[in-house]
Design an enzyme around this catalytic site. Structure first.
Site, PDB file in Angstrom:
ATOM      1  N   ARG A  77     -10.571 117.734  13.758  1.00 54.63           N
ATOM      2  CA  ARG A  77     -11.122 117.320  14.837  1.00 54.63           C
ATOM      3  C   ARG A  77     -10.233 116.613  15.986  1.00 54.63           C
ATOM      4  NH1 ARG A  77     -13.330 120.216  12.079  1.00 54.63           N
ATOM      5  NH2 ARG A  77     -15.555 120.312  11.240  1.00 54.63           N
ATOM      6  N   SER A  92     -22.893 116.781  14.325  1.00 51.57           N
ATOM      7  CA  SER A  92     -22.518 115.556  13.386  1.00 51.57           C
ATOM      8  C   SER A  92     -21.881 114.247  14.219  1.00 51.57           C
ATOM      9  CB  SER A  92     -21.219 116.207  12.502  1.00 51.57           C
ATOM     10  OG  SER A  92     -21.410 117.252  11.891  1.00 51.57           O
ATOM     11  N   GLU A  97     -17.369 111.181  15.840  1.00 48.46           N
ATOM     12  CA  GLU A  97     -17.073 112.487  16.093  1.00 48.46           C
ATOM     13  C   GLU A  97     -18.001 112.717  17.410  1.00 48.46           C
ATOM     14  OE1 GLU A  97     -17.722 116.977  14.616  1.00 48.46           O
ATOM     15  OE2 GLU A  97     -17.267 115.525  13.245  1.00 48.46           O
TER      16      GLU A  97
END
Length: 323
Positions: free
Chosen positions: A180, A229, A299
């Site tokens: 990520r 998320s 995130e």
């Protein structure tokens, strides 16, 4: 709250442009949470050349933020100072079959549309994009992934403009991809990318895509105003498991709630503010830290000025200490 008009301060900014400039445009309309204050100036360029011309004229001390579909973005209630750039589907939404198992796609292409194009071309390795509710610009920046596959496994080459409007071509290795994350310079605005897949049977690809959709519908609150998320998975565990263990499933702050269906998803139940959502997230981080010692990392990207409700400190305290 409104910002000073940038077009009055810099009247030459709009000269010769083919895209759309809007002063003090509310950003709640472009984020999936449907919250957030205004952009001081919103620019929707007609194409890459239009964007480059704008950047070359923009004073260097004016902040610039590119946004995509707004699926993992939390804009604070005070809004965004400077220029917010949103790439148009018309100028940055094309997909081209290059042959040799490769596709070129604009940064405004939704992830799921790339998956569909790959299926039609008989290219495997893209079905995971069916379950990612965002656009390719964000996927390229944050190495979006799902179901065991990440963007870095498909990207061959990227094009981008820097803060001065100069065009760059980057390789996969130039991006410094990790979980990520990418280490590409923060001022780059991605405009397109070339992806590579593997020859595969279209029927099998579409079954894989259907399985991804079915899993998402069963396990995620996809019909809610959400941002996907909320937190990255910590090493060796899942964010949702730690949130659940800390008693935060269904936890609510104002109009913001951790989903009962999937407790790593925040949802706007109707009238949530940016403050509600960020306060909820930091409350969850504080409770997980207290329960398990794990420091969850966001995130979702949180940007902009805090509004009248006040600031939200990380973990509800200063320097990571639980209040």
């Amino acid at each position: 709250m409104n910002f000073p008009d940038l077009l009055e301060a810099y009247p030459a900014l709009g000269e010769g442009l083919r895209g759309r400039l809007t002063v003090n445009q509310p950003l709640s309309a472009v984020t999936w949470f449907r919250t957030g204050g205004p952009a001081q100036l919103l620019f929707q360029p007609a194409d890459e050349k239009d964007l480059a011309a704008f950047l070359r004229k923009l004073p260097g001390d004016v902040p610039v933020l590119p946004v995509g579909l707004g699926s993992n973005l939390l804009i604070r209630d005070g809004g965004m100072e400077g220029v917010v750039i949103r790439l148009s589907a018309k100028g940055f939404g094309e997909i081209e079959d290059l042959g040799r198992n490769r596709l070129r796609a604009g940064a405004a292409v939704p992830d799921k549309r790339l998956a569909e194009a790959a299926a039609r071309a008989g290219l495997g390795g893209f079905a995971f994009y069916t379950g990612i509710p965002g656009g390719l610009g964000g996927a390229l920046r944050m190495n979006a992934g799902a179901h065991g596959t990440e963007t870095c496994e498909r990207v061959v080459e990227l094009t981008a403009l820097d803060r001065e409007g100069n065009r760059h071509v980057l390789s996969n290795a130039d991006m410094g991809y990790a979980y990520r994350h990418s280490s590409a310079p923060g001022d780059l605005i991605f405009t397109s990318a070339t992806f590579e897949g593997n020859p595969h049977d279209e029927t099998a690809i579409r079954q894989e895509m259907a399985d991804v959709v079915a899993h998402r519908e069963k396990s995620q609150p996809i019909r809610e105003k959400t941002g996907g998320s909320t937190f990255k998975n910590p090493p060796g565990t899942s964010a949702w498991k730690e949130i659940d263990a800390a008693g935060c499933r269904g936890l609510q702050v104002g109009g913001a709630q951790m989903s009962e269906m999937h407790c790593n998803f925040m949802i706007n139940t109707g009238e949530a503010t940016g403050y509600d959502l960020e306060m909820l997230g930091e409350t969850v981080r504080a409770r997980v830290l207290k329960h398990s010692g794990i420091r969850l990392e966001w995130e979702i990207k949180r940007l902009g000025r805090f509004g009248a409700a006040g600031t939200v400190e990380p973990f509800l305290g200063r320097e990571g200490e639980v209040a």
